[in-house]
Design a protein around this motif. Structure first.
Motif, PDB file in Angstrom:
ATOM      1  N   ILE A   1       0.836  -1.199   0.000  1.00  0.00           N
ATOM      2  CA  ILE A   1       0.000   0.000   0.000  1.00  0.00           C
ATOM      3  C   ILE A   1       0.870   1.248   0.000  1.00  0.00           C
ATOM      4  O   ILE A   1       0.557   2.243  -0.657  1.00  0.00           O
ATOM      5  CB  ILE A   1      -0.938  -0.017   1.234  1.00  0.00           C
TER       6      ILE A   1
ATOM      7  N   CYS B   1       1.833   1.785  -3.397  1.00  0.00           N
ATOM      8  CA  CYS B   1       0.696   2.331  -4.148  1.00  0.00           C
ATOM      9  C   CYS B   1       0.545   3.826  -3.925  1.00  0.00           C
ATOM     10  O   CYS B   1       0.353   4.591  -4.871  1.00  0.00           O
ATOM     11  CB  CYS B   1      -0.602   1.647  -3.733  1.00  0.00           C
TER      12      CYS B   1
ATOM     13  N   LEU C   1       0.853   6.679  -6.691  1.00  0.00           N
ATOM     14  CA  LEU C   1      -0.274   7.574  -6.963  1.00  0.00           C
ATOM     15  C   LEU C   1       0.169   9.025  -6.814  1.00  0.00           C
ATOM     16  O   LEU C   1      -0.125   9.866  -7.671  1.00  0.00           O
ATOM     17  CB  LEU C   1      -1.436   7.263  -6.017  1.00  0.00           C
TER      18      LEU C   1
ATOM     19  N   SER D   1     -11.658   4.704  -9.314  1.00  0.00           N
ATOM     20  CA  SER D   1     -11.057   3.863 -10.341  1.00  0.00           C
ATOM     21  C   SER D   1     -12.083   3.476 -11.399  1.00  0.00           C
ATOM     22  O   SER D   1     -11.743   3.367 -12.574  1.00  0.00           O
ATOM     23  CB  SER D   1     -10.352   2.641  -9.748  1.00  0.00           C
TER      24      SER D   1
ATOM     25  N   THR E   1      -3.429   0.850  -8.720  1.00  0.00           N
ATOM     26  CA  THR E   1      -3.113   1.522  -7.444  1.00  0.00           C
ATOM     27  C   THR E   1      -4.385   2.047  -6.796  1.00  0.00           C
ATOM     28  O   THR E   1      -4.573   1.864  -5.591  1.00  0.00           O
ATOM     29  CB  THR E   1      -2.150   2.717  -7.620  1.00  0.00           C
ATOM     30  N   THR E   2      -5.268   2.691  -7.573  1.00  0.00           N
ATOM     31  CA  THR E   2      -6.466   3.221  -6.918  1.00  0.00           C
ATOM     32  C   THR E   2      -7.315   2.092  -6.353  1.00  0.00           C
ATOM     33  O   THR E   2      -7.858   2.222  -5.262  1.00  0.00           O
ATOM     34  CB  THR E   2      -7.315   4.101  -7.849  1.00  0.00           C
TER      35      THR E   2
ATOM     36  N   LEU F   1      -6.279  -0.911  -5.308  1.00  0.00           N
ATOM     37  CA  LEU F   1      -5.613  -1.487  -4.117  1.00  0.00           C
ATOM     38  C   LEU F   1      -5.808  -0.578  -2.903  1.00  0.00           C
ATOM     39  O   LEU F   1      -6.108  -1.060  -1.799  1.00  0.00           O
ATOM     40  CB  LEU F   1      -4.115  -1.662  -4.384  1.00  0.00           C
ATOM     41  N   ILE F   2      -5.649   0.730  -3.129  1.00  0.00           N
ATOM     42  CA  ILE F   2      -5.851   1.662  -2.018  1.00  0.00           C
ATOM     43  C   ILE F   2      -7.299   1.584  -1.528  1.00  0.00           C
ATOM     44  O   ILE F   2      -7.572   1.588  -0.326  1.00  0.00           O
ATOM     45  CB  ILE F   2      -5.472   3.104  -2.443  1.00  0.00           C
TER      46      ILE F   2
END
Lengths: 304, 289
Positions: free
Chosen positions: B20, B23, B27, B215, B269-270, B272-273
């Protein structure tokens, strides 16, 4: 029974509203004739086209003609292809269904066992590997995955055709691209659902009765754990249809998705109306089927 | 946001998984690039240079004038990718804001108003759900000429659904709670109850929903542009770049692959966050889809 009557009548009302909205929305903005004819078309040509398409009549008259047609299964003539919309779709829907069912089948056949394996080996390296790959499979955009596949398998290795319609070799890449995201999602959900179920009392009971582990898992746990997956598959239908736009465009697959995208680019309203109407029917029916499947698989659920 | 949620975020930042952290760094790097590079980069994404057509990126040809190569009419791929990224981020962020504001207000109207208003709002929500979002988008975008503003508004408005259901459900579930009844007995207005009790309780699921919508809005925009029914050239968008580069996939693969990688990284990334936030803020949802 009453439950289903209520559901179905609501579905019918929804469909009527969808149809009305789409009809009026496509008429209030812009004139399709201007898009169909070259910029320097004469006034006469414009007028003739308008009469041919029935666009010269007042809008309420167009609407009543349209509704009458729909009741007879006639959605008008495509502006672009100059053929009946229904026949255009009937020609292409089988190709789309073929692609969708293989992709969904692949998603289920891969996703369910992988999810179970991951759940039974919780927190192991295998579990982590399976979950990372399924996360990637469903979060990488379809068209990005498709382009990578084309670059690798058609352009570099020259194993598979990059697009078009033909024998099984033409199906591999579209089905895998399309199925990957379903497999990823199904595996993740199957895993969490299985983990949730094997903690429950009736599984402990089955275990302590001395039943073999695979009987407990397959016969007792699976039946309950698969329910959320069935809901998911039913609710995935809209995604499946959206996916067909992308997959059919990338791989030049002659299905309904590509027809719709071409219609959108050319403002071919009759095709778009039909598309919206048919997908609404499909989604509503799929939601009903999910409810039915629930009743069959889980005897605790009764509709009355 | 309630203090509890804030402190739970703070403690979880301390034990944030390395993935994270990566990520977030990615980002922020992407946001920074999108914000600052247009000022630093001398090459404009629209400037054509017919002598520098289809130049290779520097990692393939160290002598290349262009860091990431150039497209068939000699436009710089690096600055185009950064502009495309900025476009995605702007559409995503503003779309989420529109969707949240609209959805939360309609959800409140629906939950507090009740009666006909509630029925109408929920019927519209159900109607919208029976048609795939991409198809609605296609029809709307065909009707209204797509521009960045149109995309933001349409994508934002169409995402109202989830928020409205969330807020309405929360209102219905706490309406009979004792502390709400007390507050009512003390003469609190509906609006006060909505803000004080409902919004405070629901801040974390709204944040979670917004991240996942971010996302999906970014993805929807690039999908539409890729299909040729979204933003139109000369607009710069990752979806458009991926689509136009396909014609040169066999010879100049980087035209498509570079924007594809950037888009995939952004979406991954979005989401996963978003997943991480859901686990931190909403432990009950952890086993959900």
């Amino acid at each position: 029974m009453a439950f289903f009557v209520r559901r179905i009548s609501r579905a019918v009302i929804t469909l009527c509203v969808v149809l009305t909205i789409v009809f009026f929305a496509t008429r209030i903005t812009g004139d399709p004739v201007m898009w169909l004819l070259p910029d320097d078309a004469s006034m006469e040509a414009i007028e003739n086209t308008r009469i041919r398409l029935g666009l010269d009549k007042p809008i309420h008259e167009q609407f009543s003609i349209f509704v009458k047609g729909v009741l007879q299964g006639d959605f008008g003539t495509s502006f672009l292809h100059r053929r009946s919309v229904t026949s255009l779709f009937l020609e292409r829907i089988p190709q789309t269904v073929k692609l969708m069912s293989w992709a969904l089948g692949l998603g289920i056949v891969l996703g369910i066992p992988l999810g179970i394996i991951a759940a039974l080996n919780r927190n192991s390296a295998l579990d982590r590997f399976l979950m990372t790959s399924s996360f990637l499979a469903y979060s990488i955009p379809n068209f990005v995955l498709g382009i990578f596949f084309i670059l690798i398998f058609s352009l570099t290795l020259r194993w598979l055709p990059s697009g078009g319609y033909g024998n099984w070799r033409y199906m591999i890449m579209p089905v895998v691209t399309y199925g990957a995201s379903h497999a990823g999602l199904v595996a993740r959900l199957m895993r969490s659902s299985m983990l949730d179920v094997i903690r429950r009392d009736f599984i402990r009971t089955a275990d302590s009765k001395g039943l073999p582990r695979h009987t407990v898992i397959m016969k007792h746990a699976f039946r309950i754990a698969v329910l959320p997956v069935i809901t998911l598959i039913g609710l995935r239908l809209p995604h499946l249809i959206s996916g067909s736009f992308v997959i059919e465009t990338i791989y030049a697959w002659p299905g309904a998705g590509r027809l719709i995208i071409q219609a959108a680019k050319n403002r071919d309203f009759p095709v778009l109306q039909y598309a919206v109407f048919v997908t609404a029917i499909l989604v509503i029916v799929a939601n009903l089927l999910v409810d039915l499947a629930y009743g069959l698989l889980d005897p605790r659920i009764k509709y009355d | 946001m309630s203090k509890r949620a804030l402190s739970s975020i703070l403690t979880s930042i301390k034990k944030m998984p390395p993935m994270i952290i990566i990520c977030f760094i990615l980002l922020f790097a992407m946001i920074a690039a999108a914000v600052f590079l247009p000022f630093l980069e001398a090459i404009d994404p629209y400037t054509q240079n017919l002598l520098g057509r289809l130049a290779k990126p520097r990692f393939l040809d160290p002598a290349s004038k262009y860091v990431l190569g150039s497209d068939p009419i000699g436009r710089d791929l690096l600055s185009r990718t950064v502009y495309g990224l900025a476009c995605s981020l702007v559409i995503g962020a503003l779309g989420v804001i529109i969707g949240t504001v609209l959805g939360v207000s309609l959800g409140m109207l629906s939950g507090l108003g009740g009666g006909i208003l509630d029925n109408i709002i929920m019927a519209v929500a159900e109607l919208q759900q029976s048609i795939p979002r991409t198809l609605i988008l296609i029809v709307v975008v065909v009707l209204v000429r797509p521009s960045v503003t149109v995309m933001i508004v349409v994508l934002g408005v169409l995402s109202w659904n989830g928020y409205a259901r969330l807020v309405r459900g929360q209102i219905l579930s706490i309406r009979e709670e004792e502390y709400v009844l007390c507050s009512k007995a003390l003469g609190a207005s509906q609006f006060y109850i909505a803000v004080k009790h409902v919004l405070k309780n629901i801040a974390s699921p709204i944040i979670v929903l917004s991240t996942s919508n971010l996302s999906s809005i970014i993805l929807s925009e690039s999908t539409l542009s890729f299909l040729g029914v979204g933003l139109q050239p000369p607009a710069v968008s990752l979806g458009l770049m991926i689509s136009s580069g396909r014609d040169h996939l066999a010879t100049s693969w980087w035209l498509t692959i570079i924007p594809s990688i950037v888009l995939a990284l952004l979406v991954i990334t979005t989401s996963l966050i978003g997943d991480w936030l859901r686990d931190v803020l909403d432990p009950q949802l952890r086993h959900g889809a």
